[in-house]
Design a protein around this motif. Structure first.
Motif, mmCIF file in Angstrom:
data_model
loop_
_atom_site.group_PDB
_atom_site.id
_atom_site.type_symbol
_atom_site.label_atom_id
_atom_site.label_comp_id
_atom_site.label_asym_id
_atom_site.label_seq_id
_atom_site.Cartn_x
_atom_site.Cartn_y
_atom_site.Cartn_z
ATOM 1 N N ASP A 59 -2.338 -13.756 3.604
ATOM 2 C CA ASP A 59 -2.384 -14.795 4.633
ATOM 3 C C ASP A 59 -3.052 -14.293 5.896
ATOM 4 O O ASP A 59 -3.777 -15.024 6.552
ATOM 5 N N ARG A 60 -2.756 -13.071 6.266
ATOM 6 C CA ARG A 60 -3.349 -12.502 7.472
ATOM 7 C C ARG A 60 -3.818 -11.086 7.193
ATOM 8 O O ARG A 60 -3.178 -10.334 6.452
ATOM 9 N N LEU A 61 -4.957 -10.731 7.809
ATOM 10 C CA LEU A 61 -5.459 -9.367 7.799
ATOM 11 C C LEU A 61 -5.418 -8.837 9.228
ATOM 12 O O LEU A 61 -5.583 -9.597 10.184
ATOM 13 N N SER A 62 -5.191 -7.551 9.363
ATOM 14 C CA SER A 62 -5.248 -6.955 10.697
ATOM 15 C C SER A 62 -5.935 -5.609 10.618
ATOM 16 O O SER A 62 -5.765 -4.855 9.664
ATOM 17 N N ILE A 63 -6.752 -5.351 11.610
ATOM 18 C CA ILE A 63 -7.465 -4.071 11.735
ATOM 19 C C ILE A 63 -7.185 -3.558 13.132
ATOM 20 O O ILE A 63 -7.535 -4.200 14.124
ATOM 21 N N ASN A 64 -6.547 -2.424 13.251
ATOM 22 C CA ASN A 64 -6.152 -1.917 14.557
ATOM 23 C C ASN A 64 -7.317 -1.256 15.278
ATOM 24 O O ASN A 64 -8.005 -0.396 14.718
ATOM 25 N N VAL A 65 -7.524 -1.664 16.546
ATOM 26 C CA VAL A 65 -8.514 -0.971 17.375
ATOM 27 C C VAL A 65 -7.918 0.317 17.941
ATOM 28 O O VAL A 65 -8.625 1.103 18.570
ATOM 29 N N GLU A 66 -6.633 0.502 17.742
ATOM 30 C CA GLU A 66 -5.904 1.730 18.068
ATOM 31 C C GLU A 66 -5.644 1.915 19.557
ATOM 32 O O GLU A 66 -4.502 1.909 20.001
ATOM 33 N N LEU A 67 -6.703 2.087 20.361
ATOM 34 C CA LEU A 67 -6.546 2.400 21.780
ATOM 35 C C LEU A 67 -7.465 1.507 22.609
ATOM 36 O O LEU A 67 -8.428 0.936 22.087
ATOM 37 N N GLY A 116 3.200 -15.421 -9.071
ATOM 38 C CA GLY A 116 3.701 -16.677 -8.520
ATOM 39 C C GLY A 116 4.317 -16.581 -7.149
ATOM 40 O O GLY A 116 4.951 -17.534 -6.685
ATOM 41 N N PHE A 117 4.153 -15.452 -6.443
ATOM 42 C CA PHE A 117 4.751 -15.304 -5.120
ATOM 43 C C PHE A 117 3.973 -16.137 -4.102
ATOM 44 O O PHE A 117 2.766 -15.948 -3.912
ATOM 45 N N ARG A 118 4.658 -17.069 -3.454
ATOM 46 C CA ARG A 118 4.023 -17.950 -2.479
ATOM 47 C C ARG A 118 4.404 -17.616 -1.042
ATOM 48 O O ARG A 118 4.074 -18.354 -0.112
ATOM 49 N N GLY A 119 5.118 -16.551 -0.857
ATOM 50 C CA GLY A 119 5.516 -16.157 0.489
ATOM 51 C C GLY A 119 4.349 -15.606 1.286
ATOM 52 O O GLY A 119 3.211 -15.527 0.828
ATOM 53 N N TYR A 120 4.653 -15.205 2.503
ATOM 54 C CA TYR A 120 3.648 -14.707 3.441
ATOM 55 C C TYR A 120 3.283 -13.267 3.112
ATOM 56 O O TYR A 120 4.151 -12.438 2.832
ATOM 57 N N ILE A 121 2.003 -12.950 3.143
ATOM 58 C CA ILE A 121 1.543 -11.571 2.943
ATOM 59 C C ILE A 121 0.588 -11.209 4.074
ATOM 60 O O ILE A 121 -0.387 -11.914 4.329
ATOM 61 N N HIS A 122 0.902 -10.121 4.747
ATOM 62 C CA HIS A 122 0.049 -9.577 5.808
ATOM 63 C C HIS A 122 -0.383 -8.187 5.366
ATOM 64 O O HIS A 122 0.449 -7.314 5.137
ATOM 65 N N LEU A 123 -1.688 -7.976 5.253
ATOM 66 C CA LEU A 123 -2.214 -6.676 4.847
ATOM 67 C C LEU A 123 -2.905 -6.008 6.031
ATOM 68 O O LEU A 123 -3.734 -6.617 6.715
ATOM 69 N N LYS A 124 -2.566 -4.769 6.264
ATOM 70 C CA LYS A 124 -3.292 -3.956 7.230
ATOM 71 C C LYS A 124 -4.583 -3.488 6.558
ATOM 72 O O LYS A 124 -4.558 -2.808 5.547
ATOM 73 N N THR A 125 -5.702 -3.893 7.107
ATOM 74 C CA THR A 125 -6.997 -3.632 6.483
ATOM 75 C C THR A 125 -7.587 -2.325 6.999
ATOM 76 O O THR A 125 -7.515 -2.029 8.191
#
Length: 409
Positions: free
Chosen positions: A164-172, A138-147
């Protein structure tokens, strides 16, 4: 080996997460629990860790699931060859921490990243399980996952449906730098994964023959991060890559993280960190490219070295180099010309255009609207004000540069 408590793990893994800058929480769907159902919210306020575009403070529990990692990226403190204490959260521990921190009003959401443990799919599966379990509880808060780029498309799809958001780092900033400092990572594979996230999001946004959408996939979109100063890439290269990423993958944000010398650092890395002002100027230039219709060649031209001016912000630097475009009449100029005035943001320009319909504006009127009149006054004409010879003064730039404190040694 001494068994670590959850408090010990939290201290270690929250500190290890500080190197990841891409944790803003803007752009998500509004959800709350005032109806008595569920837990958490994406719209409240609490301890400040990030800011949404409308100015709201967003608090996030920012942690790594583990700082174990099978990769040996030279710039990463958690690389396999690094001599640092290691820890790992279980799925249940992260769920418990997130829930309890929210109940105590410490946070409004979770930013979860991780080192690569065993394999990309194994690690991604654990992270997805955390997000899915929070949602099922039941958690409705924000979730950001590093993919993790190498994870299977099925896992990335599950991640986007829970987070809510996914992020994939291009690193450099360049592929050559990634190959040099992180040889186990594949720049093309990273971009392919980002493209998959974009296509999956668009697929879920398409309506069926009945007019319904399939569901909400990463409603706050995706972001990425580039480390600045670990390699020799100049600001023009960094911003050019960012512009391509925005266009190709529909990113919400590119985050610039100034390289910071890490414990037990690799010999191939710089011994000193770049000035933090460089990171700040990159964010300002990024904003001009995205919201003010500036071209890259207009922003990064100083000395032909492709670097931003650290002493003044990029818009002011452009204005000083293009004085023939000024002064701008705030009571007659179009939106595009007003957006080029130093000290005027997008909201101020909107207010100026709306207010001048009722009469000519003076500098005091613009100050009350929130405009930075001290910076703008040299570049505008307003009721009762003209810059006169100020615009042509040889020391105009010096008036905006803060004096630097001298060092003793």
């Amino acid at each position: 080996m001494v068994k670590m408590t959850i408090q010990d793990k939290l201290a270690l893994l929250s500190d290890a997460a500080k190197y990841d800058a891409s944790c803003a929480s803007s752009g998500t769907t509004k959800r709350g629990s005032r109806d008595g159902k569920g837990l958490g919210s994406t719209t409240g306020s609490g301890i400040c860790h990030a800011y949404a575009p409308d100015g709201r403070c967003i608090s996030l529990l920012k942690i790594l699931m583990t700082n174990y990692c099978v990769y040996d990226c030279a710039y990463c403190v958690n690389r396999v060859s690094s001599n640092v204490p290691r820890a790992r959260f279980t799925v249940g521990e992260v769920v418990w921490l997130t829930t309890e921190f929210y109940r105590r009003n410490y946070i409004e959401g979770l930013f979860l990243s991780s080192g690569i443990l065993k394999s990309s799919d194994y690690t991604m599966e654990e992270m997805v399980r955390i997000a899915e379990r929070l949602r099922s509880d039941g958690f409705r808060g924000y979730i950001h996952l590093k993919t993790i780029p190498d994870a299977s498309p099925e896992l990335i799809e599950r991640a986007g449906l829970a987070a809510d958001r996914l992020s994939i780092n291009v690193e450099l900033p360049t592929d050559a730098s990634v190959r040099a400092f992180a040889p186990e990572k594949n720049p093309a594979g990273i971009r392919q994964a980002m493209g998959k996230v974009r296509l999956t999001k668009e697929d879920y946004a398409d309506r069926t023959h009945t007019g319904r959408r399939r569901g909400k996939f990463a409603p706050a979109g995706q972001s990425t991060q580039m480390i600045v100063g670990a390699d020799a890439a100049n600001d023009a290269t960094i911003l050019g890559n960012a512009s391509r990423l925005y266009g190709a993958y529909g990113l919400k944000r590119v985050y610039y993280s100034a390289f910071s010398p890490i414990p037990d650092a690799s010999a191939v890395l710089p011994l000193v960190d770049p000035p933090l002002m460089r990171e700040h100027r990159l964010y300002q230039a990024d904003w001009l490219l995205r919201f003010y219709d500036f071209g890259l060649d207009e922003i990064v031209t100083r000395d032909g070295a492709g670097m931003l001016d650290l002493d003044v912000d990029p818009k002011l630097a452009w204005a000083l180099a293009n004085r023939d475009r000024f002064p701008v009449d705030v009571n007659r100029a179009d939106k595009e010309a007003l957006l080029r005035v130093p000290g005027f943001g997008t909201k101020i320009v909107q207010r100026i255009i709306a207010a001048r319909r009722n009469g000519a504006l003076a500098l005091q009127d613009i100050r009350r609207m929130g405009g930075r009149v001290k910076q703008a006054s040299s570049f505008v004409v307003a009721r009762g004000h003209t810059p006169g010879q100020m615009l042509d003064a040889s020391d105009l730039r010096a008036r905006f540069v803060k004096p630097k404190q001298m060092e003793l040694f």
